[in-house]
Design an enzyme around this catalytic site. Sequence first.
Site, PDB file in Angstrom:
ATOM      1  N   HIS C  58     -17.829  -5.322  81.680  1.00 14.31           N
ATOM      2  CA  HIS C  58     -18.967  -5.050  82.568  1.00 14.31           C
ATOM      3  C   HIS C  58     -19.842  -6.266  82.798  1.00 14.31           C
ATOM      4  O   HIS C  58     -20.978  -6.122  83.231  1.00 14.31           O
ATOM      5  CB  HIS C  58     -19.839  -3.941  81.973  1.00 14.31           C
ATOM      6  CG  HIS C  58     -19.127  -2.672  81.664  1.00 14.31           C
ATOM      7  ND1 HIS C  58     -18.483  -1.947  82.629  1.00 14.31           N
ATOM      8  CD2 HIS C  58     -18.949  -1.986  80.510  1.00 14.31           C
ATOM      9  CE1 HIS C  58     -17.943  -0.856  82.071  1.00 14.31           C
ATOM     10  NE2 HIS C  58     -18.207  -0.867  80.783  1.00 14.31           N
ATOM     11  N   HIS C 220     -16.864   3.339  84.604  1.00 15.29           N
ATOM     12  CA  HIS C 220     -15.485   3.213  84.133  1.00 15.29           C
ATOM     13  C   HIS C 220     -14.537   3.954  85.064  1.00 15.29           C
ATOM     14  O   HIS C 220     -13.409   4.268  84.702  1.00 15.29           O
ATOM     15  CB  HIS C 220     -15.321   3.800  82.727  1.00 15.29           C
ATOM     16  CG  HIS C 220     -16.360   3.353  81.767  1.00 15.29           C
ATOM     17  ND1 HIS C 220     -17.504   4.065  81.522  1.00 15.29           N
ATOM     18  CD2 HIS C 220     -16.440   2.243  81.002  1.00 15.29           C
ATOM     19  CE1 HIS C 220     -18.242   3.411  80.636  1.00 15.29           C
ATOM     20  NE2 HIS C 220     -17.636   2.316  80.307  1.00 15.29           N
TER      21      HIS C 220
END
Lengths: 210, 210, 333, 333
Positions: C58, C220
């Site tokens: 991320h 996700h």
Amino acid sequence: MRADQLKSAIKASLAELVAYSDELRDLDQALGDGDLGITVSLGAGAIIEALDELGDDATPSEIARACAKAFANANPSTMAALVAGGLLAGSKAWAGRDDVDVAAAAEFVRAAGENISQRGKSQLGDKTILDAILPAADALAAATDGREGLAAAVAAAERAVLETQNLQSRRGRASWLQERSIGLKDPGATAMWRYLQSWEKAGVLAEGAR
Amino acid sequence: MRADQLKSAIKASLAELVAYSDELRDLDQALGDGDLGITVSLGAGAIIEALDELGDDATPSEIARACAKAFANANPSTMAALVAGGLLAGSKAWAGRDDVDVAAAAEFVRAAGENISQRGKSQLGDKTILDAILPAADALAAATDGREGLAAAVAAAERAVLETQNLQSRRGRASWLQERSIGLKDPGATAMWRYLQSWEKAGVLAEGAR
Amino acid sequence: MKKIINKPEQFVDEMIEGILLAHPDKVRTPGDDRRILVRADAPLEGKVGIVTGGGSGHLPLFKGYVGRGLCSGVAIGNVFSSPSSQQVFEATKAVDGGAGVLYLYGNYGGDVFNFDLAADLAELEDIPTRTVLGRDDVASQPKERKHDRRGVAGILFAYKAAGAAAERGDSLEEVAAVAEDVVEHTATMGIGLSPTILPTTGALSFELPDGEMEIGIGIHGEPGIHRGPLETADEITDRIVGALTEDLALESGDRVAVLVNGMGATPLEELYVVYRRVHQALAGQDVAIAKSYVGEYATSLEMAGLSISLLKLDDARLELLEAPAQSPFFQES
Amino acid sequence: MKKIINKPEQFVDEMIEGILLAHPDKVRTPGDDRRILVRADAPLEGKVGIVTGGGSGHLPLFKGYVGRGLCSGVAIGNVFSSPSSQQVFEATKAVDGGAGVLYLYGNYGGDVFNFDLAADLAELEDIPTRTVLGRDDVASQPKERKHDRRGVAGILFAYKAAGAAAERGDSLEEVAAVAEDVVEHTATMGIGLSPTILPTTGALSFELPDGEMEIGIGIHGEPGIHRGPLETADEITDRIVGALTEDLALESGDRVAVLVNGMGATPLEELYVVYRRVHQALAGQDVAIAKSYVGEYATSLEMAGLSISLLKLDDARLELLEAPAQSPFFQES
Ligand SMILES: Nc1ncnc2c1ncn2[C@@H]1O[C@H](COP(=O)(O)OP(=O)(O)O)[C@@H](O)[C@H]1O
Ligand SMILES: Nc1ncnc2c1ncn2[C@@H]1O[C@H](COP(=O)(O)OP(=O)(O)O)[C@@H](O)[C@H]1O
Ligand SMILES: [Mg+2]
Ligand SMILES: [Mg+2]
Ligand SMILES: [Mg+2]
Ligand SMILES: [Mg+2]
């Protein structure tokens, strides 16, 4: 041809040219980025608009300069800048003239070609617009009559365009393709050829026009 | 079962458990992120290593605590944290013991389940590992003999696992699938079932073991 | 798998090694475990430490927000996986300056359980901790179940505000209150156009037919609230801004901070096209943008998509956002 | 087409509108044409102006480098197309503070011809200009034809150094000399894994079979020098660093600045994996990294890939790199 006739003739021929923009887009898609169709159609429209706004007393040189400015800004690109620079050079060659004939046209096209060659660091055989411009200038220079000169220029440009198929692009985006550029027509040269054809199609040269 | 026997039994059963890691990976792939196979195989390996390093005088409680620590760090994840927390809670329930029997095992599993329920804010029927743990604890509590208790726990866990297929996941990553989670077995519950089976397979409970 | 990596199992460690080599003056590992990074100057005596953490994949989240006026330390998990409780605990010890430690991270099961376990370990060593969870993803739960929402890009606001509060010397209770207050007033919604490829398995994070979009997608690739044909930037923006302003109950005259966040593959150009529309849409409701961020702040590897976050501002929140901050990935000066 | 846009023809203008709305304190349009952006405080009396420009689709290039200690203005073309000479000329007039203007941009035909035309127009208005071309892409031409190389991400170094020189009050000749010196010592090579989709036509910028890489790829997808199966990050890095150190004739004891630049879709994580190897490879040759940049500095919309640039440093170059600079997309402080 007087200045006002020249203006009408340019407008009429550009109206014809637009019909070739898909062909030019496809050729430029294959060798470059595909924007030549847009450059030509937007450029033609911009010139027509600019000429409409031009005063009736504009000289041939002023007309050419207006064309240059309009084409330069319509769709910025290699072709826009090179052609605009070429038109400016041609307009300088016409300084002081009130009317133009086939000899003047030859002079104009030659001056434009030389300017493009200089700015573009390009030579005959580099597979660029130059390959069509210089033979056209020669053909015009050899003629005494406008129609005949135009026909010869169209024929010369067409031969040159077909010849570019055997050449490898040495300038501009197409040169990145290296050997893969062989076998395809140069878009810029084709644009020049189609523009000369557009003059014929528009039928703007009076019989026996010099 | 004495502490040293417990240690060997855990090691032997974990060696069996690893054979199920592909199944667990696939189940977690379908409902989650597919890491449960790795969590279980790395976790098993880490525990075996940790137990090998543990002194011979370790109590059952200390053994459970060592398992917790090793499992927590082997492959960080939901299962690693929840199971480690459960093992810690179980180890507390075993404080002061020198050996363990089926009643102690029931106590341990119940304590672990309650801890997981609390930490995970999860309840029976949420389609989690809890669905297999609590029935297994009940089965163990109802038994007087180790082998019999284990067999009953395996059977109870298996029933629970099959039952999770009809449930919608309400906790963890699988809950993101909402209705799409129905029809699949819960990976965590399956892991619990397979672990109980691994004790059977390893054959570590002596006949008549209490 | 279009990835420029070595062994997938080494991906996270090699990435961290790169960060340490590139920014040795800004971050360091307190011990042997490379999965723990702290500010180069941690611990700060007498100041509250802030530990965050979560899965890799991320960037700049989470490790990018360790620095002056931001978080003090981070525990780093594998791609889309939580760090271990031990790692969180090590980070806690390394940043504790005697004033306690705030755990500030996104609301995901694996992370929560591991941070909670770490808090137990910290308590045993007399380090007081508080926990505030980023839970800004309005698509993940309806308003009634606000507290179960997942945390996504909007946690940036909480990092910034809590980090500034810690830096000025607020107590643990105060820093936690600041973080909670900001989380409470933050709302985010994302849109996904293409999935992420997980480096270890090569699996796709979700499936989406070509030409479709998923509105409300998670970081996700978690399913969203609407799947349908791809719309224009303006239509998408209007959908999202509509949902966010409703969720935050924004009214005429309110001020907000805006974050238009790229998820990975979406060009910065598109983020600005969207920002333009956010501005227009909010202006249409007489809501002023007092602070804006456009770029990649919380990604999902090479996922195509973006998210929009709004933070409802008051003077206190705005002041904290505007306080200086510096990390290898984030600067405010 | 996985793009979050409105009408493709509006893409560039809407993006610029977004930039102007997001950063009104930092950049402005001097006239009616939105395709021209200048520093909010331009012109700076008595200081050299720097105008850059080129096609859109490369953010933060080119418009991102307009700011204090960087470029003064930019003329913005359509995606991968040059701006017009008129636009360059307007930018020139808007930034001229009486000390002349440097044209600093990448070596692409369309841009060159339009900037050259603009220089003619500027001369008519007595604004002296100099031109320095970024030409750092070593894969585009062999060393003997260095001057024909294309300009790619390494132009960042030239912006930074020339911008710092202009800011400290150097003359036009001096600023041009600084830029030329930096360009001369910069080398870049890229790798592409997936093409860009052109917003107007939907055409792919190049074709690459799945699982293949193109080493030496250009910023618009121009063909490179090697196409083959995708290698590991370390193998790719070693190839590129090898080519760059040879091109710059780096020797033991040299210092460099490094830029690991993402082309768009490649995650920041991968850039750090690569940076790590660049560090190792250079350390192996006893070459020290005195300054590093890792991130997206010159993109190609959503192309997957990255480039590595090296600038051979001396004290003067390093000092200019370290001078303060600030734009909406780049900060050095
Ligand atoms: N250096 C050059 N000198 C002369 N003509 C050139 C040169 N480079 C390109 N051209 C011509 O320009 C044409 C492409 O024009 P255009 O599509 O506008 O280019 P681009 O899209 O790359 O800016 C080519 O077909 C060629 O005829
Ligand atoms: N809140 C919870 N309470 C109890 N068990 C849970 C909870 N959340 C998840 N689980 C269990 O964890 C299993 C998944 O574990 P794991 O693969 O480690 O999760 P993740 O990869 O999401 O971190 C699920 O199958 C379920 O049995
Ligand atoms: Mg073209
Ligand atoms: Mg899992
Ligand atoms: Mg997991
Ligand atoms: Mg073009």
